[in-house]
Motif scaffolding. Structure first.
Motif, PDB file in Angstrom:
ATOM      1  N   PHE A 135      43.521  48.458  54.670  1.00  0.00           N
ATOM      2  CA  PHE A 135      42.102  48.839  54.670  1.00  0.00           C
ATOM      3  C   PHE A 135      41.296  47.881  53.799  1.00  0.00           C
ATOM      4  O   PHE A 135      40.185  47.472  54.177  1.00  0.00           O
ATOM      5  CB  PHE A 135      41.953  50.272  54.155  1.00  0.00           C
ATOM      6  CG  PHE A 135      40.521  50.727  54.074  1.00  0.00           C
ATOM      7  CD1 PHE A 135      39.812  51.058  55.217  1.00  0.00           C
ATOM      8  CD2 PHE A 135      39.869  50.814  52.844  1.00  0.00           C
ATOM      9  CE1 PHE A 135      38.491  51.483  55.150  1.00  0.00           C
ATOM     10  CE2 PHE A 135      38.549  51.225  52.765  1.00  0.00           C
ATOM     11  CZ  PHE A 135      37.863  51.562  53.925  1.00  0.00           C
ATOM     12  N   ARG A 136      41.860  47.485  52.663  1.00  0.00           N
ATOM     13  CA  ARG A 136      41.138  46.551  51.800  1.00  0.00           C
ATOM     14  C   ARG A 136      41.021  45.185  52.457  1.00  0.00           C
ATOM     15  O   ARG A 136      39.979  44.527  52.354  1.00  0.00           O
ATOM     16  CB  ARG A 136      41.840  46.434  50.453  1.00  0.00           C
ATOM     17  CG  ARG A 136      40.976  45.725  49.415  1.00  0.00           C
ATOM     18  CD  ARG A 136      41.464  45.936  48.035  1.00  0.00           C
ATOM     19  NE  ARG A 136      40.508  45.421  47.076  1.00  0.00           N
ATOM     20  CZ  ARG A 136      40.766  45.231  45.792  1.00  0.00           C
ATOM     21  NH1 ARG A 136      41.950  45.545  45.311  1.00  0.00           N
ATOM     22  NH2 ARG A 136      39.839  44.743  44.989  1.00  0.00           N
ATOM     23  N   PHE A 137      42.078  44.755  53.144  1.00  0.00           N
ATOM     24  CA  PHE A 137      41.979  43.517  53.910  1.00  0.00           C
ATOM     25  C   PHE A 137      40.792  43.585  54.874  1.00  0.00           C
ATOM     26  O   PHE A 137      40.019  42.627  54.998  1.00  0.00           O
ATOM     27  CB  PHE A 137      43.261  43.279  54.713  1.00  0.00           C
ATOM     28  CG  PHE A 137      44.336  42.526  53.981  1.00  0.00           C
ATOM     29  CD1 PHE A 137      44.103  41.256  53.497  1.00  0.00           C
ATOM     30  CD2 PHE A 137      45.590  43.085  53.792  1.00  0.00           C
ATOM     31  CE1 PHE A 137      45.088  40.539  52.831  1.00  0.00           C
ATOM     32  CE2 PHE A 137      46.587  42.386  53.134  1.00  0.00           C
ATOM     33  CZ  PHE A 137      46.342  41.118  52.653  1.00  0.00           C
ATOM     34  N   LEU A 166      33.975  36.251  47.713  1.00  0.00           N
ATOM     35  CA  LEU A 166      34.715  35.375  46.810  1.00  0.00           C
ATOM     36  C   LEU A 166      34.224  35.477  45.375  1.00  0.00           C
ATOM     37  O   LEU A 166      35.032  35.608  44.444  1.00  0.00           O
ATOM     38  CB  LEU A 166      34.643  33.925  47.297  1.00  0.00           C
ATOM     39  CG  LEU A 166      35.358  32.896  46.406  1.00  0.00           C
ATOM     40  CD1 LEU A 166      36.820  33.271  46.191  1.00  0.00           C
ATOM     41  CD2 LEU A 166      35.244  31.499  47.015  1.00  0.00           C
ATOM     42  N   ARG A 167      32.920  35.435  45.167  1.00  0.00           N
ATOM     43  CA  ARG A 167      32.435  35.500  43.788  1.00  0.00           C
ATOM     44  C   ARG A 167      32.828  36.815  43.106  1.00  0.00           C
ATOM     45  O   ARG A 167      33.301  36.795  41.954  1.00  0.00           O
ATOM     46  CB  ARG A 167      30.916  35.281  43.742  1.00  0.00           C
ATOM     47  CG  ARG A 167      30.397  35.119  42.316  1.00  0.00           C
ATOM     48  CD  ARG A 167      28.897  34.877  42.269  1.00  0.00           C
ATOM     49  NE  ARG A 167      28.518  33.602  42.823  1.00  0.00           N
ATOM     50  CZ  ARG A 167      28.579  32.446  42.139  1.00  0.00           C
ATOM     51  NH1 ARG A 167      29.029  32.422  40.900  1.00  0.00           N
ATOM     52  NH2 ARG A 167      28.201  31.324  42.716  1.00  0.00           N
ATOM     53  N   PRO A 168      32.673  37.983  43.762  1.00  0.00           N
ATOM     54  CA  PRO A 168      33.161  39.213  43.134  1.00  0.00           C
ATOM     55  C   PRO A 168      34.660  39.188  42.844  1.00  0.00           C
ATOM     56  O   PRO A 168      35.109  39.756  41.839  1.00  0.00           O
ATOM     57  CB  PRO A 168      32.798  40.303  44.152  1.00  0.00           C
ATOM     58  CG  PRO A 168      31.643  39.740  44.902  1.00  0.00           C
ATOM     59  CD  PRO A 168      31.902  38.266  44.995  1.00  0.00           C
ATOM     60  N   GLY A 174      46.656  39.639  47.768  1.00  0.00           N
ATOM     61  CA  GLY A 174      46.289  39.667  49.174  1.00  0.00           C
ATOM     62  C   GLY A 174      45.319  38.542  49.446  1.00  0.00           C
ATOM     63  O   GLY A 174      44.326  38.383  48.724  1.00  0.00           O
ATOM     64  N   LEU A 175      45.593  37.736  50.465  1.00  0.00           N
ATOM     65  CA  LEU A 175      44.734  36.601  50.819  1.00  0.00           C
ATOM     66  C   LEU A 175      44.002  36.904  52.114  1.00  0.00           C
ATOM     67  O   LEU A 175      44.641  37.206  53.134  1.00  0.00           O
ATOM     68  CB  LEU A 175      45.556  35.315  50.995  1.00  0.00           C
ATOM     69  CG  LEU A 175      46.442  34.877  49.832  1.00  0.00           C
ATOM     70  CD1 LEU A 175      47.064  33.518  50.143  1.00  0.00           C
ATOM     71  CD2 LEU A 175      45.675  34.841  48.523  1.00  0.00           C
ATOM     72  N   ILE A 176      42.681  36.814  52.079  1.00  0.00           N
ATOM     73  CA  ILE A 176      41.881  37.009  53.281  1.00  0.00           C
ATOM     74  C   ILE A 176      41.678  35.644  53.916  1.00  0.00           C
ATOM     75  O   ILE A 176      41.133  34.724  53.293  1.00  0.00           O
ATOM     76  CB  ILE A 176      40.538  37.699  52.973  1.00  0.00           C
ATOM     77  CG1 ILE A 176      40.764  39.166  52.626  1.00  0.00           C
ATOM     78  CG2 ILE A 176      39.602  37.622  54.164  1.00  0.00           C
ATOM     79  CD1 ILE A 176      41.351  39.450  51.287  1.00  0.00           C
ATOM     80  N   PRO A 191      43.416  28.419  55.935  1.00  0.00           N
ATOM     81  CA  PRO A 191      42.100  28.880  55.481  1.00  0.00           C
ATOM     82  C   PRO A 191      42.241  29.926  54.382  1.00  0.00           C
ATOM     83  O   PRO A 191      43.199  30.703  54.363  1.00  0.00           O
ATOM     84  CB  PRO A 191      41.479  29.478  56.751  1.00  0.00           C
ATOM     85  CG  PRO A 191      42.639  29.825  57.624  1.00  0.00           C
ATOM     86  CD  PRO A 191      43.689  28.791  57.342  1.00  0.00           C
ATOM     87  N   LEU A 192      41.304  29.920  53.465  1.00  0.00           N
ATOM     88  CA  LEU A 192      41.279  30.911  52.391  1.00  0.00           C
ATOM     89  C   LEU A 192      39.841  31.332  52.171  1.00  0.00           C
ATOM     90  O   LEU A 192      38.988  30.508  51.824  1.00  0.00           O
ATOM     91  CB  LEU A 192      41.870  30.326  51.098  1.00  0.00           C
ATOM     92  CG  LEU A 192      41.870  31.254  49.882  1.00  0.00           C
ATOM     93  CD1 LEU A 192      42.660  32.525  50.150  1.00  0.00           C
ATOM     94  CD2 LEU A 192      42.420  30.532  48.659  1.00  0.00           C
ATOM     95  N   VAL A 193      39.565  32.615  52.395  1.00  0.00           N
ATOM     96  CA  VAL A 193      38.213  33.143  52.269  1.00  0.00           C
ATOM     97  C   VAL A 193      38.018  33.774  50.902  1.00  0.00           C
ATOM     98  O   VAL A 193      37.097  33.453  50.162  1.00  0.00           O
ATOM     99  CB  VAL A 193      37.925  34.169  53.391  1.00  0.00           C
ATOM    100  CG1 VAL A 193      36.527  34.762  53.237  1.00  0.00           C
ATOM    101  CG2 VAL A 193      38.089  33.519  54.754  1.00  0.00           C
ATOM    102  N   THR A 194      38.911  34.692  50.539  1.00  0.00           N
ATOM    103  CA  THR A 194      38.859  35.345  49.240  1.00  0.00           C
ATOM    104  C   THR A 194      40.225  35.978  48.984  1.00  0.00           C
ATOM    105  O   THR A 194      41.176  35.761  49.745  1.00  0.00           O
ATOM    106  CB  THR A 194      37.720  36.381  49.163  1.00  0.00           C
ATOM    107  OG1 THR A 194      37.605  36.864  47.811  1.00  0.00           O
ATOM    108  CG2 THR A 194      37.943  37.538  50.112  1.00  0.00           C
ATOM    109  N   PHE A 195      40.353  36.748  47.918  1.00  0.00           N
ATOM    110  CA  PHE A 195      41.648  37.311  47.536  1.00  0.00           C
ATOM    111  C   PHE A 195      41.430  38.594  46.754  1.00  0.00           C
ATOM    112  O   PHE A 195      40.321  38.903  46.311  1.00  0.00           O
ATOM    113  CB  PHE A 195      42.447  36.311  46.690  1.00  0.00           C
ATOM    114  CG  PHE A 195      41.902  36.130  45.285  1.00  0.00           C
ATOM    115  CD1 PHE A 195      42.470  36.787  44.208  1.00  0.00           C
ATOM    116  CD2 PHE A 195      40.803  35.309  45.056  1.00  0.00           C
ATOM    117  CE1 PHE A 195      41.959  36.630  42.926  1.00  0.00           C
ATOM    118  CE2 PHE A 195      40.285  35.141  43.783  1.00  0.00           C
ATOM    119  CZ  PHE A 195      40.863  35.806  42.717  1.00  0.00           C
TER     120      PHE A 195
END
Length: 233
Positions: A97-99, A110-112, A134-136, A215-219
């Motif tokens: 769900f968090r993903f 990303l900033r948060p 977890g990597l988005i 690719p890496l969007v956020t984590f």
């Protein structure tokens, strides 16, 4: 610059030596084997969370991973353990769900993450604990893209005023000690003019990349619950 690693852990020594690639088969079977069975999931979609949880289980128990570079075959206790730990890594579906929520938010998340999740990861490493991530890697509302996201384990970091590097065990890249997540924090460091940032668009926004090119969007920092691997190992 400040750098720290979890003492004694390196992916080439303590990670599983086979890649997160499995033949297409049900991850879990319910019912009577050979009589009436229901297959759930597919190991071909990957067991990244299970591999990371298992590597951490073994490390914290003071055990070395099996030396084989071949993934365990279907029907073995070894594969059953990896599948069970994959299910554990979902944290009662809170992790998927968090993903999805972060996938919807995209790069705005990303900033948060650097503000809220990175301090939790740093606290783990500072205390000598491995940290699950977890990597988005996908964005947008399509839930089928959830399978593109990924789970890894952080074992060290380097941080400077303008950049952050997380050193990770990525089960897609077994025996690699050099896999990193790299973040430009979007602010100048010592000796860099305020307008001389690395972002090609000059926006001053943070950016993220993985050293292996995915690719890496956020984590986010993911939860972990230990399990004793000794009956299996």
């Amino acid at each position: 610059m400040t750098a720290r690693d979890v003492c004694g852990f390196t992916p080439s020594q303590n990670g599983l030596h086979f890649a997160n690639r499995f033949p297409s088969q049900p991850a879990l079977r319910l019912g009577l084997r050979g009589v009436a069975e229901l297959g759930i999931g597919n190991t071909a979609d990957g067991l990244c969370g299970g591999l990371c949880f298992t590597a951490r289980d073994l490390f914290e128990a003071g055990l070395q991973p099996p030396a084989t570079a071949d993934p365990p075959p279907f029907g073995t206790a070894w594969l059953d353990y990896l599948v069970a730990r994959q299910i554990d890594s979902f944290d009662w579906l809170r992790v998927p769900f968090r993903f999805y929520v972060l996938q919807l938010r995209g790069r705005a998340a990303l900033r948060p993450a650097l503000r809220d999740e990175w301090p939790k990861v740093r606290a783990d490493i500072d205390d000598g604990r491995l940290s699950m991530l977890g990597l988005i890697r996908a964005t947008g509302p399509n839930p089928l893209r959830l399978a593109r996201n990924h789970q890894v384990m952080c074992f060290g970091f380097e941080v400077a005023p303008d950049r952050l590097t997380l050193r990770i065990y990525d089960p897609n890249w077994p025996d690699r000690d050099d896999v990193e997540l790299r973040f430009d924090l979007g602010r100048p460091g010592p000796g860099r003019r305020p307008g001389a940032r690395r972002q090609p668009n000059g926006s001053g926004q943070p950016t993220a990349e993985q050293s292996t090119g995915e690719p890496l969007v956020t984590f986010f920092r993911a939860p972990y619950r230990p399990r004793d691997p000794r009956p299996w190992s």
